[in-house]
Write an enzyme that holds these catalytic residues in place. Sequence first.
Site, PDB file in Angstrom:
ATOM      1  N   HIS A 268     -23.361 -39.157 -20.021  1.00 15.40           N
ATOM      2  CA  HIS A 268     -23.045 -37.268 -19.100  1.00 15.40           C
ATOM      3  C   HIS A 268     -22.999 -37.987 -17.277  1.00 15.40           C
ATOM      4  CE1 HIS A 268     -23.411 -33.529 -18.501  1.00 15.40           C
ATOM      5  NE2 HIS A 268     -24.571 -33.439 -18.602  1.00 15.40           N
ATOM      6  N   HIS A 307     -13.681 -37.706 -22.739  1.00 16.66           N
ATOM      7  CA  HIS A 307     -13.859 -36.391 -22.619  1.00 16.66           C
ATOM      8  C   HIS A 307     -14.359 -35.732 -24.312  1.00 16.66           C
ATOM      9  CE1 HIS A 307     -15.922 -32.994 -20.966  1.00 16.66           C
ATOM     10  NE2 HIS A 307     -15.984 -34.053 -19.741  1.00 16.66           N
ATOM     11  N   ASP A 363     -16.189 -38.588 -13.259  1.00 15.40           N
ATOM     12  CA  ASP A 363     -17.138 -39.798 -13.225  1.00 15.40           C
ATOM     13  C   ASP A 363     -16.301 -41.364 -12.805  1.00 15.40           C
ATOM     14  OD1 ASP A 363     -19.299 -38.251 -13.222  1.00 15.40           O
ATOM     15  OD2 ASP A 363     -18.944 -38.505 -15.165  1.00 15.40           O
TER      16      ASP A 363
HETATM   17  N1  CMC Z   1     -14.147 -46.100 -23.922  1.00 12.64           N
HETATM   18  C1  CMC Z   1     -13.899 -46.470 -25.189  1.00 12.64           C
HETATM   19  N2  CMC Z   1     -13.661 -46.187 -26.239  1.00 12.64           N
HETATM   20  C2  CMC Z   1     -13.912 -45.013 -26.382  1.00 12.64           C
HETATM   21  C3  CMC Z   1     -13.900 -44.854 -25.409  1.00 12.64           C
HETATM   22  C4  CMC Z   1     -14.506 -45.111 -23.775  1.00 12.64           C
HETATM   23  N3  CMC Z   1     -14.923 -45.004 -22.686  1.00 12.64           N
HETATM   24  N4  CMC Z   1     -14.431 -43.215 -25.634  1.00 12.64           N
HETATM   25  C5  CMC Z   1     -14.434 -42.194 -26.858  1.00 12.64           C
HETATM   26  N5  CMC Z   1     -14.153 -43.849 -26.703  1.00 12.64           N
HETATM   27  C6  CMC Z   1     -12.840 -43.897 -28.637  1.00 12.64           C
HETATM   28  C7  CMC Z   1     -14.139 -43.973 -29.544  1.00 12.64           C
HETATM   29  O1  CMC Z   1     -15.030 -45.611 -30.073  1.00 12.64           O
HETATM   30  C8  CMC Z   1     -14.200 -43.514 -30.860  1.00 12.64           C
HETATM   31  O2  CMC Z   1     -12.396 -44.731 -31.269  1.00 12.64           O
HETATM   32  P1  CMC Z   1     -12.741 -44.643 -32.126  1.00 12.64           P
HETATM   33  O3  CMC Z   1     -11.967 -43.550 -33.030  1.00 12.64           O
HETATM   34  O4  CMC Z   1     -11.745 -45.689 -33.867  1.00 12.64           O
HETATM   35  O5  CMC Z   1     -13.689 -44.602 -33.879  1.00 12.64           O
HETATM   36  C9  CMC Z   1     -13.202 -42.083 -30.004  1.00 12.64           C
HETATM   37  O6  CMC Z   1     -12.485 -42.742 -28.704  1.00 12.64           O
HETATM   38  C10 CMC Z   1     -14.097 -40.994 -29.735  1.00 12.64           C
HETATM   39  O7  CMC Z   1     -14.275 -41.463 -29.919  1.00 12.64           O
HETATM   40  P2  CMC Z   1     -15.926 -40.164 -29.589  1.00 12.64           P
HETATM   41  O8  CMC Z   1     -17.736 -40.901 -28.983  1.00 12.64           O
HETATM   42  O9  CMC Z   1     -16.101 -39.473 -31.101  1.00 12.64           O
HETATM   43  O10 CMC Z   1     -15.697 -39.259 -28.595  1.00 12.64           O
HETATM   44  P3  CMC Z   1     -17.520 -37.967 -28.164  1.00 12.64           P
HETATM   45  O11 CMC Z   1     -16.585 -36.835 -27.899  1.00 12.64           O
HETATM   46  O12 CMC Z   1     -18.222 -37.560 -28.669  1.00 12.64           O
HETATM   47  O13 CMC Z   1     -17.507 -38.680 -27.304  1.00 12.64           O
HETATM   48  C11 CMC Z   1     -17.341 -39.226 -24.004  1.00 12.64           C
HETATM   49  C12 CMC Z   1     -17.115 -38.638 -25.721  1.00 12.64           C
HETATM   50  C13 CMC Z   1     -17.705 -38.715 -23.283  1.00 12.64           C
HETATM   51  C14 CMC Z   1     -19.161 -39.168 -24.832  1.00 12.64           C
HETATM   52  C15 CMC Z   1     -17.461 -40.575 -24.563  1.00 12.64           C
HETATM   53  O14 CMC Z   1     -15.861 -40.181 -23.776  1.00 12.64           O
HETATM   54  C16 CMC Z   1     -18.077 -41.710 -23.787  1.00 12.64           C
HETATM   55  O15 CMC Z   1     -18.486 -42.639 -23.952  1.00 12.64           O
HETATM   56  N6  CMC Z   1     -16.941 -41.783 -22.401  1.00 12.64           N
HETATM   57  C17 CMC Z   1     -17.606 -43.074 -21.371  1.00 12.64           C
HETATM   58  C18 CMC Z   1     -18.403 -42.316 -20.593  1.00 12.64           C
HETATM   59  C19 CMC Z   1     -18.286 -40.950 -19.830  1.00 12.64           C
HETATM   60  O16 CMC Z   1     -17.624 -42.047 -18.688  1.00 12.64           O
HETATM   61  N7  CMC Z   1     -19.328 -40.412 -20.149  1.00 12.64           N
HETATM   62  C20 CMC Z   1     -18.925 -39.124 -19.060  1.00 12.64           C
HETATM   63  C21 CMC Z   1     -18.294 -37.970 -19.464  1.00 12.64           C
HETATM   64  S1  CMC Z   1     -17.801 -36.550 -18.116  1.00 12.64           S
HETATM   65  C22 CMC Z   1     -18.486 -36.744 -17.504  1.00 12.64           C
HETATM   66  C23 CMC Z   1     -19.859 -34.987 -17.967  1.00 12.64           C
HETATM   67  O17 CMC Z   1     -18.924 -34.165 -18.032  1.00 12.64           O
HETATM   68  O18 CMC Z   1     -20.975 -35.377 -18.566  1.00 12.64           O
END
Ligand code: CMC
Length: 442
Positions: A268, A307, A363
């Site tokens: 986050h 995201h 970010d």
């Molecule tokens: N790098 C590589 N792969 C990713 C990433 C990433 N940053 N984000 C998602 N994926 C992949 C994930 O491995 C999954 O792949 P598969 O379908 O093959 O298993 C797919 O994309 C869907 O990911 P998810 O984890 O189910 O997506 P989510 O909606 O649960 O997660 C997130 C959202 C923001 C936690 C995630 O994208 C992430 O960890 N990003 C990196 C951390 C980050 O930049 N966070 C800041 C968010 S914006 C500020 C805020 O509002 O807090």
Amino acid sequence: MSKSSLTVTDNRTGKTYEIPIEHGAIRANALKQIKTGPEDFGLVSYDPAFMNTAACKSQITYIDGDAGILRHRGYPIEELAEHSTYLEVAYLLVKGELPDNERFAMWKHNITVHTMVHENLKKFMDGFRYDAHPMGMLISTIGALSTFYPEANQIFDVENRRLQTRRLIGKVPTLAAFAYRRGLGYPYNYPDNDLSYTGNFLQMMYRMTERKYKPNPVLEKALDVLFILHADHEQNCSTNAMRSVASSQVDPYSAVASATAALYGPLHGGANEAVLRMLEEIGNKDNIPAYIKRVKDGEVRLMGFGHRVYKNYDPRAKIIKKLAHEVFEVTGNSKLIDIALELERIALQDDYFVSRKLYPNVDFYSGIIYQAMNIPTKMFPVMFAIPRTAGWCAHWAELVKDDDQKIARPRQLYLGADKRAYVPIDRRPKATVAETAVSEEL
Ligand code: CMC
């Protein structure tokens, strides 16, 4: 004729139910009537991480993640970033409308008079170890504010709520700057109420021996825009924490402390810190392909990408990318921006990221700007918490006034052991190696 309802047949019993649809949603409680028999509690919906559950009705922030749209109270984020100021956006979030001149002057005055904190707060700061993370210090001292304002628990008194909101927006930057100065061992700077909200924050961070600190106007403005971009983002993890904790009717300082704790995590608000560390680890444009391979192999995540809601370019990231260039004209170029731009270019051509709709989020570029402004990496999540305080307060007020809301209490699907009798310790069978391994995993 189309009806605003859902007809469901329970194949276990053959019974059919009609469930009303309102605002594109069904009430999860309406599922309770779907039972296999009198002993059955009724159907529940299973939704870990609230992937498809609306926990409230809200009028504050609108996001269309597929189209990359973000609006506060109807105003597009691009227009607010270009024409407004953080304090005005804070007013908009909390009160619902943009202020006229008179109201804005009053609001500014009301926030500014609350920038000082009780002297004892300095002792709290002093109690932390020299290398304490400023976010840990911020969480604790925001929570500690509740002990200075015990009347803050009168949450149904609208005047009282307004006062605590103004205090929080006024005092959080002071606590944040104190946490920064504590890490350096410098004396704390008191607020200078002649300066703007962000000018004063820079003053509290950076003033040394000079009598009057003059913030650089470009950096002061850039920080103001960054604060606008971080002011609210509807039901994200920390806002959900704010609402969930506040639903117990605790005072807002305790609730904001818990929201700040939720923001601390690397998925986050801690992501901007993680992005910087990632860019530093990459170190050189030549190392990008190898890093992308590690991401695709599932070894690491590309921080600042992806995201839960945006499946398109985060509109805030677009504004920040442009802002970065204005800041670098003052601070000189950052070598990390070249790595970031190249990383983005390569990722957005790669099917792994394209097929998963992973684009830069807020970010990805904000940390690079903060670094250019000489703000240490550890302070990045704190820089997120300061402006988000207005959003949390707006959601708190909305929650308290909402008759639909009760104490947050999700259900669970219990999959554990059935009833069994207690066995005294010396009569229990010795655990096998496999059982020991499982219990040690916990
Ligand atoms: N790098 C590589 N792969 C990713 C990433 C990433 N940053 N984000 C998602 N994926 C992949 C994930 O491995 C999954 O792949 P598969 O379908 O093959 O298993 C797919 O994309 C869907 O990911 P998810 O984890 O189910 O997506 P989510 O909606 O649960 O997660 C997130 C959202 C923001 C936690 C995630 O994208 C992430 O960890 N990003 C990196 C951390 C980050 O930049 N966070 C800041 C968010 S914006 C500020 C805020 O509002 O807090």
